[in-house]
Motif scaffolding. Structure first.
Motif, PDB file in Angstrom:
ATOM      1  N   ILE A   1      36.798  41.076  45.686  1.00 38.83           N
ATOM      2  CA  ILE A   1      35.957  40.619  46.802  1.00 38.83           C
ATOM      3  C   ILE A   1      36.788  39.646  47.633  1.00 38.83           C
ATOM      4  CG2 ILE A   1      33.717  40.919  45.664  1.00 38.83           C
ATOM      5  CD1 ILE A   1      33.726  37.998  44.960  1.00 38.83           C
TER       6      ILE A   1
ATOM      7  N   VAL B   1      28.412  34.889  47.211  1.00 35.61           N
ATOM      8  CA  VAL B   1      28.253  34.947  45.753  1.00 35.61           C
ATOM      9  C   VAL B   1      28.004  33.558  45.158  1.00 35.61           C
ATOM     10  CG1 VAL B   1      29.210  35.789  43.593  1.00 35.61           C
ATOM     11  CG2 VAL B   1      29.768  36.964  45.731  1.00 35.61           C
TER      12      VAL B   1
ATOM     13  N   VAL C   1      27.346  40.859  43.904  1.00 37.24           N
ATOM     14  CA  VAL C   1      28.348  41.735  44.528  1.00 37.24           C
ATOM     15  C   VAL C   1      27.768  43.140  44.692  1.00 37.24           C
ATOM     16  CG1 VAL C   1      30.586  42.853  44.186  1.00 37.24           C
ATOM     17  CG2 VAL C   1      30.328  40.416  43.696  1.00 37.24           C
TER      18      VAL C   1
END
Ligand code: ADP
Ligand code: ZN
Ligand code: MG
Length: 496
Positions: A403, A412, A427
């Motif tokens: 990511i 997140v 995610v």
């Protein structure tokens, strides 16, 4: 001296502290009662004949309290005697059911220590005369007013017998600000040692002694001779329970004494009470002297040999040493090292992450991202102790390039803290997995095909054109492409 000459005197402030800290042990110092307050506990429920002071009850010394005191002694570089002893300090007060407090007198567990701390960018060290073990008295609850105005007072012995360490400094402080910095440092060290809980109500209480002396009496490096210190009339301010409280109470007392002296009046040698809500110190009583307490040996507790405890009991690396090591070993800036050693939990966690991944990534993620977001929410690392594995997983996702750092931080981490979700869950739900290379390459070609004006501008040397194309790709990939990669691919395609 006349009032006239008094007015022109230059004065210096002298402060010495007696700091009481509760040591964290499971049970009280002389009995098996718990030290841990329950949330909704009844007054006087955590008591037994020993801590209620019933006739005939005998104290038994808690080894854990002695071990904690030895740790403190090692941390402040104190000498620990061959043998330590307990004494009775006699006085009558309702929070003390035996009418004496078991404490230490001529053979305290620690003597002649020192604690260094920083204040306004300067290193200072204060000598610690002694640090001894004693029992905490019960607590009084004044109903309908303060200590001097209450309708009546209730007494709760749940606190009675909690192990206390009284740390007595030399009169080495020269300002209230120094006291505040010292107390912060002391708490940091105690927490590192794992013997102290700063979040517990009343776990740190300070009696602060202050006097004013002639500025001329202050010599090289702030030294003042013993006779001057002895002759100065000082007040002892009691009932201070925080760093800022100590600073405020002492600042008040400093100007009160200064004003008195400059009026030509005497400063009474007395005990005063800090009224936190009014921000003033009030006269309580004339100061008692040592002989008033009729100290004598506690015959119910034999002397304790502690000669070899200093070697036997280990202490963890202390904050100052750890800070230095972090700078050397991980190449951290002073600022990052300071942040990462602010508590033992933070430092331990940083080292765990640094070992698993990369120290620089760990420093960024623990010092900046995690602590930043925690600060913002006013929570501590200890509050999320059970979830540190999830933070580690988040760093792993960034380290493995799965990511983007931006998504990791903004979506997140914040989601983890605000909604309590696990990183993989977020995610997956938000579709943050980085777009595969093929997909990015396709998006790059599409952006070039559909924006011939921008392509022409790029070749004409216009600065903004490339940024515009990057923006197009980021948009079509939903922000999940790595901007650096997009930039690179675009350049390659455009130069072909
Ligand atoms: P006492 O016998 O009254 O208890 P101590 O000499 O034991 O006095 O010191 C008690 C505390 O008072 C210590 O913390 C010490 O640093 C502090 N102290 C001693 N002299 C002074 C002074 N002149 N001004 C401020 N504090 C002082
Ligand atoms: Zn008890
Ligand atoms: Mg004293």
């Amino acid at each position: 001296m006349t009032a006239q000459t008094a007015r022109s005197r230059d004065l210096a402030t002298v402060i010495g502290l007696e700091v009481h800290v509760q040591l964290e042990t499971d049970t009280k110092i002389f009995c098996g009662c718990s030290t841990e307050p329950a949330d909704d506990e009844e007054p006087n429920s955590r008591t037994c004949p020993v801590c209620l002071g019933l006739p005939g009850a005998l104290p038994v010394l808690n080894e854990a309290a002695v071990a904690a005191a030895v740790k403190v002694g090692k941390a402040i570089d104190a000498s620990i005697p061959e043998e330590t002893r307990f004494h009775r300090k006699n006085y009558y007060y309702p929070d003390l059911p035996k009418n004496f407090q078991i404490t230490q007198y001529d053979a305290p567990i620690c003597q002649d220590g020192e604690l260094a701390f920083g204040v306004e960018g300067e290193e200072r060290a204060v000598a610690i005369r002694r640090a001894h073990l004693e029992e905490d008295p019960g607590s009084l609850q004044h109903v309908g007013g303060g200590i001097d105005t209450a309708d009546y007072t209730l007494v709760d012995y749940n606190r009675a017998g909690t192990p206390l360490m009284e740390i007595v400094t030399e009169p080495d402080f020269r300002s209230p600000g120094e006291v505040r910095a010292f107390l912060a440092k002391l708490e940091e060290v105690l927490e590192y040692l794992g013997v102290f809980d700063a979040t517990r109500d009343g776990s740190l209480r300070v009696d602060a002694n202050l006097s004013m002396v002639d500025a001329d009496a202050v010599g090289e490096g702030g030294a003042i001779d013993a006779a001057t210190l002895e002759d100065a009339n000082r007040t002892e301010v009691k009932n201070i329970s925080s760093h800022t409280g100590a600073e405020k109470a002492l600042a008040y007392e400093q100007s009160r004494q200064k004003n008195a002296i400059q009026r030509g009046a005497d400063v009474e040698q007395e005990t005063r009470h800090w009224d936190e809500s009014k921000g003033v110190t009030l006269s309580m009583r004339t100061k008692e002297e040592e002989k008033d307490y009729r100290y004598f040996r506690e015959a119910d507790l034999p002397p304790l040999r502690v000669a070899d405890w200093k070697e036997r009991i280990a202490i963890p690396e202390l904050p100052a040493a750890r800070r230095e090591r972090f700078r050397g070993e991980y190449g951290l800036s002073r600022e990052a090292a300071d942040k990462l050693t602010s508590t033992k939990q933070v430092a331990d966690f940083f080292e765990e992450v640094a070992e698993a991944f990369d120290p620089n990534l760990a420093a960024t993620w623990v010092a900046d991202e995690l602590l930043g977001e925690l600060n913002y929410r006013d929570i501590h690392v200890t509050d999320i102790e059970g979830r540190l594995d999830e933070v580690t997983r988040l760093v792993e996702l960034v380290a493995a390039d799965e990511i983007t750092a931006k998504n990791a931080r903004e979506t997140v981490l914040r989601g983890m803290l605000d909604d309590g979700d696990a990183p993989d869950e977020i995610v997956e739900r938000e579709g943050l997995g980085k777009t595969g290379d093929d997909e990015v390459a396709a998006a790059v070609r599409e952006a070039i095909d559909e924006n011939s004006d921008a392509v022409a501008d790029y070749h004409a040397g216009e600065d903004g054109a490339l940024n515009f194309l990057v923006g197009q790709v980021m948009q079509s990939t939903g922000g999940s492409a790595d901007p650096g990669t997009v930039n690179e691919l675009l350049r390659e395609e455009l130069e072909d």
